[in-house]
Write a protein that holds these residues in place. Sequence first.
Motif, PDB file in Angstrom:
ATOM      1  N   GLN A   1       0.814  -1.221   0.000  1.00 33.51           N
ATOM      2  CA  GLN A   1       0.000   0.000   0.000  1.00 33.51           C
ATOM      3  C   GLN A   1       0.847   1.271   0.000  1.00 33.51           C
ATOM      4  O   GLN A   1       0.516   2.260   0.648  1.00 33.51           O
ATOM      5  CB  GLN A   1      -0.958   0.008   1.195  1.00 33.51           C
ATOM      6  CG  GLN A   1      -1.935  -1.170   1.160  1.00 33.51           C
ATOM      7  CD  GLN A   1      -2.977  -1.103   2.263  1.00 33.51           C
ATOM      8  OE1 GLN A   1      -2.683  -0.688   3.380  1.00 33.51           O
ATOM      9  NE2 GLN A   1      -4.190  -1.513   1.955  1.00 33.51           N
TER      10      GLN A   1
ATOM     11  N   GLU B   1      -8.185  -3.466  -1.274  1.00 32.09           N
ATOM     12  CA  GLU B   1      -8.544  -2.214  -1.934  1.00 32.09           C
ATOM     13  C   GLU B   1      -8.719  -1.115  -0.897  1.00 32.09           C
ATOM     14  O   GLU B   1      -9.412  -1.302   0.106  1.00 32.09           O
ATOM     15  CB  GLU B   1      -9.837  -2.380  -2.724  1.00 32.09           C
ATOM     16  CG  GLU B   1     -10.271  -1.118  -3.458  1.00 32.09           C
ATOM     17  CD  GLU B   1     -11.535  -1.319  -4.285  1.00 32.09           C
ATOM     18  OE1 GLU B   1     -12.287  -0.342  -4.465  1.00 32.09           O
ATOM     19  OE2 GLU B   1     -11.754  -2.463  -4.757  1.00 32.09           O
ATOM     20  N   PRO B   2      -8.087   0.046  -1.096  1.00 39.00           N
ATOM     21  CA  PRO B   2      -8.222   1.148  -0.134  1.00 39.00           C
ATOM     22  C   PRO B   2      -9.672   1.657  -0.074  1.00 39.00           C
ATOM     23  O   PRO B   2     -10.425   1.567  -1.055  1.00 39.00           O
ATOM     24  CB  PRO B   2      -7.294   2.232  -0.688  1.00 39.00           C
ATOM     25  CG  PRO B   2      -6.409   1.534  -1.652  1.00 39.00           C
ATOM     26  CD  PRO B   2      -7.186   0.392  -2.205  1.00 39.00           C
ATOM     27  N   GLU B   3     -10.041   2.178   1.077  1.00 32.98           N
ATOM     28  CA  GLU B   3     -11.356   2.802   1.200  1.00 32.98           C
ATOM     29  C   GLU B   3     -11.370   4.109   0.404  1.00 32.98           C
ATOM     30  O   GLU B   3     -10.367   4.812   0.298  1.00 32.98           O
ATOM     31  CB  GLU B   3     -11.660   3.086   2.672  1.00 32.98           C
ATOM     32  CG  GLU B   3     -11.798   1.827   3.521  1.00 32.98           C
ATOM     33  CD  GLU B   3     -12.158   2.165   4.955  1.00 32.98           C
ATOM     34  OE1 GLU B   3     -12.352   3.368   5.253  1.00 32.98           O
ATOM     35  OE2 GLU B   3     -12.224   1.231   5.790  1.00 32.98           O
ATOM     36  N   ASP B   4     -12.520   4.415  -0.157  1.00 33.43           N
ATOM     37  CA  ASP B   4     -12.695   5.668  -0.921  1.00 33.43           C
ATOM     38  C   ASP B   4     -11.645   5.808  -2.021  1.00 33.43           C
ATOM     39  O   ASP B   4     -10.990   6.853  -2.166  1.00 33.43           O
ATOM     40  CB  ASP B   4     -12.633   6.889   0.017  1.00 33.43           C
ATOM     41  CG  ASP B   4     -13.685   6.812   1.106  1.00 33.43           C
ATOM     42  OD1 ASP B   4     -14.813   6.375   0.814  1.00 33.43           O
ATOM     43  OD2 ASP B   4     -13.370   7.181   2.252  1.00 33.43           O
ATOM     44  N   LEU B   5     -11.475   4.744  -2.792  1.00 27.99           N
ATOM     45  CA  LEU B   5     -10.496   4.732  -3.877  1.00 27.99           C
ATOM     46  C   LEU B   5     -10.817   5.844  -4.880  1.00 27.99           C
ATOM     47  O   LEU B   5     -11.930   5.937  -5.395  1.00 27.99           O
ATOM     48  CB  LEU B   5     -10.509   3.367  -4.579  1.00 27.99           C
ATOM     49  CG  LEU B   5      -9.504   3.165  -5.712  1.00 27.99           C
ATOM     50  CD1 LEU B   5      -8.076   3.236  -5.199  1.00 27.99           C
ATOM     51  CD2 LEU B   5      -9.766   1.818  -6.387  1.00 27.99           C
ATOM     52  N   SER B   6      -9.842   6.697  -5.153  1.00 30.46           N
ATOM     53  CA  SER B   6     -10.069   7.861  -6.016  1.00 30.46           C
ATOM     54  C   SER B   6      -9.621   7.640  -7.451  1.00 30.46           C
ATOM     55  O   SER B   6      -9.794   8.519  -8.297  1.00 30.46           O
ATOM     56  CB  SER B   6      -9.318   9.072  -5.434  1.00 30.46           C
ATOM     57  OG  SER B   6      -7.915   8.831  -5.403  1.00 30.46           O
TER      58      SER B   6
ATOM     59  N   LYS C   1      -1.900   5.062  -0.980  1.00 27.83           N
ATOM     60  CA  LYS C   1      -2.534   3.754  -1.102  1.00 27.83           C
ATOM     61  C   LYS C   1      -3.236   3.597  -2.448  1.00 27.83           C
ATOM     62  O   LYS C   1      -3.211   2.513  -3.045  1.00 27.83           O
ATOM     63  CB  LYS C   1      -3.539   3.555   0.035  1.00 27.83           C
ATOM     64  CG  LYS C   1      -2.918   3.412   1.415  1.00 27.83           C
ATOM     65  CD  LYS C   1      -3.997   3.180   2.469  1.00 27.83           C
ATOM     66  CE  LYS C   1      -3.380   3.021   3.855  1.00 27.83           C
ATOM     67  NZ  LYS C   1      -4.428   2.788   4.889  1.00 27.83           N
ATOM     68  N   ASP C   2      -3.834   4.699  -2.919  1.00 33.10           N
ATOM     69  CA  ASP C   2      -4.563   4.642  -4.189  1.00 33.10           C
ATOM     70  C   ASP C   2      -3.615   4.349  -5.351  1.00 33.10           C
ATOM     71  O   ASP C   2      -3.904   3.522  -6.223  1.00 33.10           O
ATOM     72  CB  ASP C   2      -5.300   5.959  -4.440  1.00 33.10           C
ATOM     73  CG  ASP C   2      -6.492   6.128  -3.520  1.00 33.10           C
ATOM     74  OD1 ASP C   2      -6.677   5.265  -2.642  1.00 33.10           O
ATOM     75  OD2 ASP C   2      -7.232   7.112  -3.684  1.00 33.10           O
TER      76      ASP C   2
ATOM     77  N   TYR D   1      -2.309   0.762  -5.171  1.00 32.95           N
ATOM     78  CA  TYR D   1      -3.327  -0.210  -5.569  1.00 32.95           C
ATOM     79  C   TYR D   1      -3.542  -0.173  -7.084  1.00 32.95           C
ATOM     80  O   TYR D   1      -3.709  -1.215  -7.730  1.00 32.95           O
ATOM     81  CB  TYR D   1      -4.637   0.077  -4.850  1.00 32.95           C
ATOM     82  CG  TYR D   1      -5.719  -0.941  -5.143  1.00 32.95           C
ATOM     83  CD1 TYR D   1      -5.632  -2.236  -4.662  1.00 32.95           C
ATOM     84  CD2 TYR D   1      -6.829  -0.581  -5.910  1.00 32.95           C
ATOM     85  CE1 TYR D   1      -6.623  -3.169  -4.933  1.00 32.95           C
ATOM     86  CE2 TYR D   1      -7.841  -1.514  -6.191  1.00 32.95           C
ATOM     87  CZ  TYR D   1      -7.718  -2.799  -5.692  1.00 32.95           C
ATOM     88  OH  TYR D   1      -8.712  -3.729  -5.969  1.00 32.95           O
TER      89      TYR D   1
END
Length: 780
Positions: A592, A748-753, A625-626, A629
């Motif tokens: 991450q 998967e990260p939360e609130d993936l942008s 993290k985004d 990922y």
Amino acid sequence: MAKAKKKKPKRSFRTFVKWFWILFAAGIFSIVLIFLLASWGAFGEMPTFERLENPQTNLATEIISADGQTLGKFYLDDNRTPVGYDDLPQNLVDALIATEDVRYYSHSGIDAWGTLRAIVFLGQRGGASTISQQLSKLLFTKRASGDVLSRAIQKVKEWVIATRLERQYTKSEIIAMYMNIYDFNYNADGIRSAARIYFGKEPKDLKTEESAVLVGMLKNSSLYNPIRREELVLNRRNTVLSQMAKYDYITEEAKDSLQALEMNINFSPESHREGLATYFRMYLQGFMNRWIADNPKPALEGERDKWNLYLDGLKIYTTIDSRMQTHAEESVSEHMKRLQAEFFVQNTPARNPTTPFLDLEDSEIDDIMERAMKNSSRWRGMKAAGKSEKEIRESFQKETEMTVFDWNAETKEKDTVMTPLDSIRYYKSFLRTSMMSMEPQTGHVKAWVGGVNYKHFQYDNVIQGARQAGSTFKPFIYAAAIDQLRLSPCDSLPDSQYCIEAGKHGNIEAWCPKNSDGKYSGKMYTLKKALANSVNTVTAQLIDRVGPKPVVSIVKNLGLSREILPVPSIALGTTDFNVYEMVGAYGTFANQGVYVKPVMVTRIEDKNGTVLYEYVPETKDVLSKDVAYAMVKLMEGVTEGGSGTRLRTSSSKDVTVYKEIITGYPYGFTNPIAGKTGTTQNNSDGWFIGMVPNLVTGVWVGGEERSVHFKSITYGQGASMALPIWALYMKKNYNEPELGISKEEFAEPEDLSIIVDCNKLPEETEKEADLEDDMDDLDF
């Protein structure tokens, strides 16, 4: 007269009695005096109280795996690792007592009955040395010369020391010390090394008949040698078993059945060049030498002021998992044997007059051989001995007997006759490899293979070697573009000729990279599909847009510390890196965005268990993290529809082409796998770095010289040379569920942008991926 005659016998008797007691007292006094003189050191050095508390024996440093197994040891002459009494099996103790000292628990160091028996029968019915005396002889006294007086003095000193040992230690401690100090031959110093070397197991796992073999060797390990004198040792073992039955440690029935068994010696010699994780152990040797130089030993009277790696009995706790290390070494051997066989087929003198070199002039080959000759140990040794250059060169032309590496031999060695110069060419023809496997969350290195055989190829390609990274460098370009430009794996760029003009990013000339096939499709490719198929033109566009300097900055933060010129051509992997660096960098994507420096040693202890060193993790936030990922999803495309697809499926064409070199193909993985293959110019280097959520593994394969390579990409690409090793290794790991290697999705990260699911986008035509298209047609 008569009375006088009667008194004379009376005086004679009194005189006799008087002198009897005088002589008796003198004898007792002499014996006491001899023992006192011996204890005072009059007959030679005697151990002090402090030495009795801490007997000075050379202890090997032990290398311990993450799963508690001994990977190897560092030692000079004594391969000794002590064990406690509780780690000795009862059958071993029983065999020792029954054979060596049946009254052990009833005497105080000297067996009076045994001594009297030895004197009366002149040793015909057994000796008188107790276990305590034998220990005192091994620990504190030197071998006596052949004369009677010297042997008598030696025996007196042994008696004195034995009684002191009995006062200082318990009976159990004396047994443990004795078994730990005895030399069983073949570097089997002490019972632990002996159990491992002769039976391939820990002492506590020894069976009764195995313990009897080792106890039988205590009489004379050189004479009772199970490797050279099997029948003699078998008879000696049966004598020990008879003694155990005689003193009721086993029944007669058990004795008879055990004596009927074969010895089943499992000879596993322990040396620095053989065994498990040899390349890692040699790396560790350098690590420890540096640590010792920076960490002085606490000053104690009479001790060295520096730690001694070979004598002080240190314990080094490592991150290597012995099971995964075994899987790695097996996978390397399985694939490289087959790959090498195909390489020999394609590089016979008939097919290639300059074998094993390709595309070189005779003068260039001569330069390589000259350099190798001057770098050889033969050249250095003869030069140090004062030989002239003419003599040295002539020696390289003389045929000599030697043992060389051979994949087809059972022992991987064969005896032959050739000139030293021919042997250099012979070894140049072998492909080399390296492999490292790491847990990305902790940085713990689980497996380390620096080559195909340490005894014959001692250069460690994991950390010593550095080769062009090829397309395995491309993910760093994509990471910089997604991070700096906020692109997504679903953004598209055209596959068309693209040039970066001279001077734009510091490059001297215009740079117009070609795809591996020299063609341009003109189609639009998502970043995910472009990376999967290693489209060089797309990579060129990305580094032009983001610039080489931000790429270099990110790469430095990912642990790739060597000098990297900030020019556009780095996008195609022109810089040299090693497997250690590349695996550490890729681990950031699986973790991450957090880089964790690879770690191999977690703790160092002294022989008493005092902690001398504990590792502190070195981490750095490099990517969000985004972004991390998004990179994982990009590289999943490599194994779903690119050059790594053969991890999952096969085609009839693949089976036909690769059946001679790829073991276990097709592999049939169904779980998420992210990774990247890489192949450099002329097929000189083949790479594959593959990831699952909790394990990142990198593999490199190539020749020692870049001119030693396959002629075609069919066999010379990373997907053929390196990827199969990764696949075999992971299949073996998955066959042991207790290792806990993940088959799950990457988190998967939360609130993936960043958009990573391209399935909803219009389908675009892909290139065929039957063969890897990441061959970089570079112009150096």
